[in-house]
Design a protein around this motif. Sequence first.
Motif, PDB file in Angstrom:
ATOM      1  N   VAL A   1       0.760  -0.835   0.055  1.00 56.30           N
ATOM      2  CA  VAL A   1       0.049   0.177   0.225  1.00 56.30           C
ATOM      3  C   VAL A   1       1.006   0.955  -0.048  1.00 56.30           C
ATOM      4  O   VAL A   1       1.840   1.264   0.790  1.00 56.30           O
ATOM      5  CB  VAL A   1      -0.805  -0.129   1.638  1.00 56.30           C
TER       6      VAL A   1
ATOM      7  N   ARG B   1       1.467   5.604  -0.160  1.00 57.98           N
ATOM      8  CA  ARG B   1       0.240   6.921  -0.131  1.00 57.98           C
ATOM      9  C   ARG B   1       1.407   7.755  -0.521  1.00 57.98           C
ATOM     10  O   ARG B   1       2.701   7.766  -0.896  1.00 57.98           O
ATOM     11  CB  ARG B   1       0.751   6.941   1.419  1.00 57.98           C
TER      12      ARG B   1
ATOM     13  N   THR C   1      -8.406   1.047   1.336  1.00 58.92           N
ATOM     14  CA  THR C   1      -7.463   0.546  -0.658  1.00 58.92           C
ATOM     15  C   THR C   1      -7.639  -1.161  -0.486  1.00 58.92           C
ATOM     16  O   THR C   1      -7.561  -1.280  -1.818  1.00 58.92           O
ATOM     17  CB  THR C   1      -5.879   0.760   0.750  1.00 58.92           C
TER      18      THR C   1
ATOM     19  N   GLY D   1      -7.680   3.065  -3.714  1.00 58.75           N
ATOM     20  CA  GLY D   1      -8.517   3.033  -2.724  1.00 58.75           C
ATOM     21  C   GLY D   1      -8.641   4.012  -2.530  1.00 58.75           C
ATOM     22  O   GLY D   1     -10.243   4.030  -2.195  1.00 58.75           O
ATOM     23  N   THR D   2      -8.416   5.201  -1.965  1.00 59.94           N
ATOM     24  CA  THR D   2      -8.140   6.233  -1.541  1.00 59.94           C
ATOM     25  C   THR D   2      -8.006   7.616  -1.914  1.00 59.94           C
ATOM     26  O   THR D   2      -7.008   7.181  -2.411  1.00 59.94           O
ATOM     27  CB  THR D   2      -8.627   6.593   0.160  1.00 59.94           C
TER      28      THR D   2
ATOM     29  N   ARG E   1      -4.581   7.080  -1.968  1.00 60.63           N
ATOM     30  CA  ARG E   1      -3.528   5.688  -0.911  1.00 60.63           C
ATOM     31  C   ARG E   1      -3.973   4.725  -2.351  1.00 60.63           C
ATOM     32  O   ARG E   1      -4.928   4.558  -2.906  1.00 60.63           O
ATOM     33  CB  ARG E   1      -3.921   5.428   0.233  1.00 60.63           C
TER      34      ARG E   1
ATOM     35  N   ASN F   1      -3.650   0.148  -3.321  1.00 61.53           N
ATOM     36  CA  ASN F   1      -2.508  -0.994  -3.059  1.00 61.53           C
ATOM     37  C   ASN F   1      -2.379  -1.893  -4.217  1.00 61.53           C
ATOM     38  O   ASN F   1      -3.259  -2.333  -5.596  1.00 61.53           O
ATOM     39  CB  ASN F   1      -4.311  -2.261  -2.284  1.00 61.53           C
TER      40      ASN F   1
END
Length: 487
Positions: free
Chosen positions: A187, A189, A257, A351-352, A363, A365
């Motif tokens: 993951v 960021r 995520t 994911g976000t 973020r 994944n």
Amino acid sequence: MATAKCLEGLEPKRVFEVFSELSEIPHGSKNEKAISDYIYTFCKKLGLETYQDKTNNLIIKKPATSGYENAPTVVLQAHLDMVCEKNADTVHDFKKDPIRIMRDGDRIYADGTTLGADNATGLAFAMCVLESKEIPHPALEVVFTADEEAGMSGIKALDFSRIKGRVILNLDCSDEGIVVGCAGSSVVRMKLKAARGPLKDSMVCMKLKIRGLKGGHSGLDITKERGNANVIITRILVDAENELGAQLSWISGGLQTNAICREAEAVVAVEEKKRNEWKVLIERWENILKKEFKVSDPEVTVISEEVGNADDCFDQAGTERVLDFLMNIDSGLIAMNMEVPGVAETSGNVGTISTEGEEITVRVNYRSGLESKKRYIVEKNRRLARAFGADFLVESDSPEWEYKADNRLSSLVQKVFEKRYGKKMVVEVSHGGNECGTFFKQFPDADIVCSGTQITGAHTPKESVMVSTIQKEWEMLCLTLKEMLEY
């Protein structure tokens, strides 16, 4: 705790009782203290050797039943946390509200939220084996880990020196049979800053919403080509910037995520005289999406509504910078596994996305069955971030679990299944990630199998599990433990 009324009368009674009790305790990722304490007390009351660490992981040991003293120790493993996803119109606080369990015949689900059968069924199975005085089994080491869904920080902190068993039965979800290999994941960021400024008096603000997508598990469902709301809304915003000179105020999408983003929103400012052009653009994109996703997401909807003017927005250069960045992030299916038909090899999931002032946080994944390909795709993002001057961080990383053809536990489970049900068992390599990869890295000589209840709609508010599936998987677990004398 009382059993949910909709589960009363179901067999095996104790499994459904424990599952219901666990559903009363909020246990989203990073919030596992209460459920860990509950299980700790449960096991101590049984007089079992129980260890709890600072990250809320649990290791419980139970001696072998009579006649199984010389059988190999079996490690039963499940995770404490659940994915917290809900519909936008569902009022639910995952930090304090219990899951509202519903049932429609054979199907168990929740009221507008994820159910948490991933992995409360695995927890319930293991707890019932620990409690039972009737199920024959070898010596057991039961391992319950925290934070599996949001980074696997629990298993990374686990004291593996306390675990002696090398026959490991993971009770996380599986599809139709057993899983004997899985992808690793990272993951990442990224935080990007861009210039903001006041709105012109001639501009009006429009809110854009993406709704109606199915979402799903970012690993298991990635080959279904479902729409990602974060990706879709970015595409629409790019057209709005290109054609109308729209400026972005903020963008937000996704909750987790490891879930394909179902809903996203953004507010943009456009010249008042271009209202009709905005409307035409939205209608065009509605038609585009209905065509692109007519099979995977036929209910996808683009919603536009005028809102009160924002205090400020990203200026023209800032808007271009944000959209250029978002458009260059790899997402979706990247490569298929050439050895295992129908399984993804490498994928990404935006994911976000969130906005705070002049900063956009994304973020993603990334998953791959090959460590080299995972490193490659992460490095691409590191260099993308560097090119844009964005902050970059790998928030979590977990290893892949390699398939072993000589897995004796897999052979035993298949033999038990075929004897009981008179047909061959489905054996899979999964693009989903689980803690088996870390166990494999720690104990490369171990025999590992993932066998759990089949979940439909994992990581979405449509998550459900069948009563008949729980009954079958419970029977398989008991039979497998009984047959460990033949291992």
